[in-house]
Design an enzyme around this catalytic site. Structure first.
Site, PDB file in Angstrom:
ATOM      1  N   ASN A 105       1.127  -1.223   0.014  1.00  9.48           N
ATOM      2  CA  ASN A 105       0.029   0.032   0.013  1.00  9.48           C
ATOM      3  C   ASN A 105       0.712   1.140  -0.066  1.00  9.48           C
ATOM      4  O   ASN A 105       1.647   1.548   0.942  1.00  9.48           O
ATOM      5  CB  ASN A 105      -0.966  -0.018   1.284  1.00  9.48           C
ATOM      6  CG  ASN A 105      -1.781   1.070   1.570  1.00  9.48           C
ATOM      7  OD1 ASN A 105      -2.194   1.451   2.613  1.00  9.48           O
ATOM      8  ND2 ASN A 105      -2.391   1.889   0.346  1.00  9.48           N
TER       9      ASN A 105
ATOM     10  N   CYS B   5      -4.869   6.252   8.335  1.00 13.18           N
ATOM     11  CA  CYS B   5      -4.236   5.414   7.589  1.00 13.18           C
ATOM     12  C   CYS B   5      -3.095   4.475   8.182  1.00 13.18           C
ATOM     13  O   CYS B   5      -2.077   5.175   8.714  1.00 13.18           O
ATOM     14  CB  CYS B   5      -3.679   6.182   6.069  1.00 13.18           C
ATOM     15  SG  CYS B   5      -2.760   5.198   4.913  1.00 13.18           S
TER      16      CYS B   5
ATOM     17  N   HIS C 115     -15.068   1.490   8.252  1.00 11.24           N
ATOM     18  CA  HIS C 115     -14.966   0.113   7.691  1.00 11.24           C
ATOM     19  C   HIS C 115     -16.434  -0.720   7.808  1.00 11.24           C
ATOM     20  O   HIS C 115     -16.926  -0.871   8.903  1.00 11.24           O
ATOM     21  CB  HIS C 115     -13.790  -0.483   8.465  1.00 11.24           C
ATOM     22  CG  HIS C 115     -12.389   0.082   7.892  1.00 11.24           C
ATOM     23  ND1 HIS C 115     -11.839  -0.349   7.008  1.00 11.24           N
ATOM     24  CD2 HIS C 115     -11.613   0.927   8.566  1.00 11.24           C
ATOM     25  CE1 HIS C 115     -10.643   0.123   6.795  1.00 11.24           C
ATOM     26  NE2 HIS C 115     -10.804   1.288   7.815  1.00 11.24           N
TER      27      HIS C 115
ATOM     28  N   ASN D 252     -14.870   2.170   3.739  1.00  7.05           N
ATOM     29  CA  ASN D 252     -13.767   0.989   3.160  1.00  7.05           C
ATOM     30  C   ASN D 252     -14.458  -0.479   3.205  1.00  7.05           C
ATOM     31  O   ASN D 252     -15.180  -0.755   4.448  1.00  7.05           O
ATOM     32  CB  ASN D 252     -12.453   1.189   4.059  1.00  7.05           C
ATOM     33  CG  ASN D 252     -11.784   2.323   4.139  1.00  7.05           C
ATOM     34  OD1 ASN D 252     -11.346   2.784   2.790  1.00  7.05           O
ATOM     35  ND2 ASN D 252     -12.089   3.323   5.081  1.00  7.05           N
TER      36      ASN D 252
ATOM     37  N   GLU E 208     -10.718   0.121  -0.798  1.00  4.94           N
ATOM     38  CA  GLU E 208     -10.348   1.062  -0.029  1.00  4.94           C
ATOM     39  C   GLU E 208     -11.398   2.247  -0.533  1.00  4.94           C
ATOM     40  O   GLU E 208     -11.272   2.621  -1.898  1.00  4.94           O
ATOM     41  CB  GLU E 208      -9.088   1.609  -0.012  1.00  4.94           C
ATOM     42  CG  GLU E 208      -8.422   0.815   1.072  1.00  4.94           C
ATOM     43  CD  GLU E 208      -6.770   1.520   1.296  1.00  4.94           C
ATOM     44  OE1 GLU E 208      -6.989   2.631   1.323  1.00  4.94           O
ATOM     45  OE2 GLU E 208      -5.836   0.815   1.456  1.00  4.94           O
TER      46      GLU E 208
ATOM     47  N   CYS F  87      -4.384  -2.873   3.675  1.00  3.31           N
ATOM     48  CA  CYS F  87      -5.126  -1.679   4.229  1.00  3.31           C
ATOM     49  C   CYS F  87      -4.697  -1.950   5.799  1.00  3.31           C
ATOM     50  O   CYS F  87      -5.357  -2.783   6.458  1.00  3.31           O
ATOM     51  CB  CYS F  87      -6.513  -1.710   3.988  1.00  3.31           C
ATOM     52  SG  CYS F  87      -7.490  -0.480   4.629  1.00  3.31           S
TER      53      CYS F  87
ATOM     54  N   GLY G 187      -8.067  -1.297   7.688  1.00  2.00           N
ATOM     55  CA  GLY G 187      -8.809  -2.562   7.325  1.00  2.00           C
ATOM     56  C   GLY G 187      -8.531  -3.775   8.257  1.00  2.00           C
ATOM     57  O   GLY G 187      -9.347  -4.329   8.763  1.00  2.00           O
TER      58      GLY G 187
HETATM   59  N1  LIG Z   1      -8.874   4.594   1.996  1.00  2.00           N
HETATM   60  C1  LIG Z   1      -9.105   4.962   3.573  1.00  2.00           C
HETATM   61  C2  LIG Z   1      -7.690   5.755   3.747  1.00  2.00           C
HETATM   62  C3  LIG Z   1      -6.479   4.959   3.679  1.00  2.00           C
HETATM   63  C4  LIG Z   1      -6.571   3.633   4.642  1.00  2.00           C
HETATM   64  C5  LIG Z   1      -5.580   2.445   4.522  1.00  2.00           C
HETATM   65  N2  LIG Z   1      -4.437   2.979   3.315  1.00  2.00           N
HETATM   66  C6  LIG Z   1      -4.853   2.152   5.632  1.00  2.00           C
HETATM   67  O1  LIG Z   1      -3.637   1.472   5.505  1.00  2.00           O
HETATM   68  O2  LIG Z   1      -5.353   2.105   6.570  1.00  2.00           O
HETATM   69  C7  LIG Z   1     -10.005   5.846   4.012  1.00  2.00           C
HETATM   70  O3  LIG Z   1     -10.566   6.540   2.900  1.00  2.00           O
HETATM   71  O4  LIG Z   1     -10.582   5.605   5.019  1.00  2.00           O
END
Ligand SMILES: N[C@H](CCC[C@H](N)C(=O)O)C(=O)O
Length: 269
Positions: A13, A74, A151, A182, A200, A209, A212
């Site tokens: 990622n 993130c 999520h 997510n 995502e 993620c 996630g």
């Molecule tokens: N797409 C996620 C942000 C990045 C999360 C992901 N890249 C991680 O490592 O937690 C959102 O819109 O909440």
């Protein structure tokens, strides 16, 4: 204007990190996010990460999805920033203040406490968030968890068989999720390990993620499916998630600096 950047990733990622703590950066508009995240014409990344000074923590981390949307958390980037910073720190995000600590070739992040109330996810109306009375194409009764960002988690016998590229955007943009969502599809292997794939919000399918993995582990723990420390394996690799005695989510895993460079901010400002 030439601006230095660091390209990093957490289990594939990937991120472009701009450090605005000692230099003034132009405003971060959606044009510069789109230009940088474009893998054909730009450097390419799932998220753009901007470090800034903070009056509430050691520094602040802003997170922009590839679609230009600024979001609250993130997980993988938190580990990357911990590695880049090179020391333990409190980091302010719009989803709360997190504690980051470089560990080996990665980091240990205290993501804080999860939230489960329907209006904390948020959902458009009240419902049980442990086993929601909703479903899409055979995926049903998901859980919803907010770990700084929102999520939804579907548990299924074989997450690899789910057509996530079709279902992901449908669910991300469903009216049930006023801030979008997510989308996590998970298979519990045993009480100590979960397999996970993620669509995502604002970025699509990623190799991993971090939030996630946190949300999925917490949902599985709430359902009594796994122990309070579990390994979550995504296409890019494995993270260890613990729900500790203080109710905090502790995520541990690798982070990597890929390369450094500069780019011409040009007329994106
Ligand atoms: N797409 C996620 C942000 C990045 C999360 C992901 N890249 C991680 O490592 O937690 C959102 O819109 O909440």
């Amino acid at each position: 204007m030439r601006v230095p950047f660091t390209k990093m990733h957490g289990l594939g990622n990937d991120f472009i990190v701009l450090d605005g703590r000692n230099a003034t950066l132009p405003p971060i508009g959606s044009a510069v996010v789109a230009a940088l995240s474009d893998r054909h014409t730009g450097i390419g990344c799932d998220q753009l990460i901007v470090l800034e000074t903070s009056t509430r923590a050691d520094f602040a981390m802003r997170i922009f999805n590839a679609d230009g949307g600024e979001v609250e958390a993130c997980g993988n980037a938190s580990r990357a920033v911990a590695l880049l910073h090179g020391a333990e720190a409190m980091v302010e995000t719009s989803g709360g203040i997190i504690h980051v600590e470089p560990v080996g070739h990665g980091a240990r992040i205290d993501m804080g406490t999860p939230h489960f109330e329907w209006d904390q996810i948020p959902l458009a109306y009240a419902m049980d968030t442990l086993a929601m009375p909703v479903g899409w194409d055979g995926l049903d009764q998901p859980s919803a968890v907010n770990v700084g960002n929102p999520h939804v988690i579907f548990f299924t016998d074989n997450c690899d068989a789910v057509p996530l590229e079709n279902l992901g955007p449908q669910i991300e943009h469903d009216a049930l999720f006023p801030e979008r969502i997510n989308v996590n599809v998970a298979t519990v292997n045993d009480r100590n390990s979960i397999r996970l794939r993620v669509w995502e919000r604002g970025a699509g399918i990623t190799r991993a993620c971090g939030t996630g993995a946190c949300a999925t582990a917490i949902a599985a723990m709430r359902r009594g499916m796994v122990e309070r420390e579990v390994e979550v394996t995504l296409p890019g690799g494995t993270l260890t998630i613990e729900w500790d005695e203080h109710g905090h989510i502790i995520m541990t895993g690798p982070a990597t600096e890929s390369f450094r460079g500069t780019f011409d901010w040009g007329d994106y400002a």
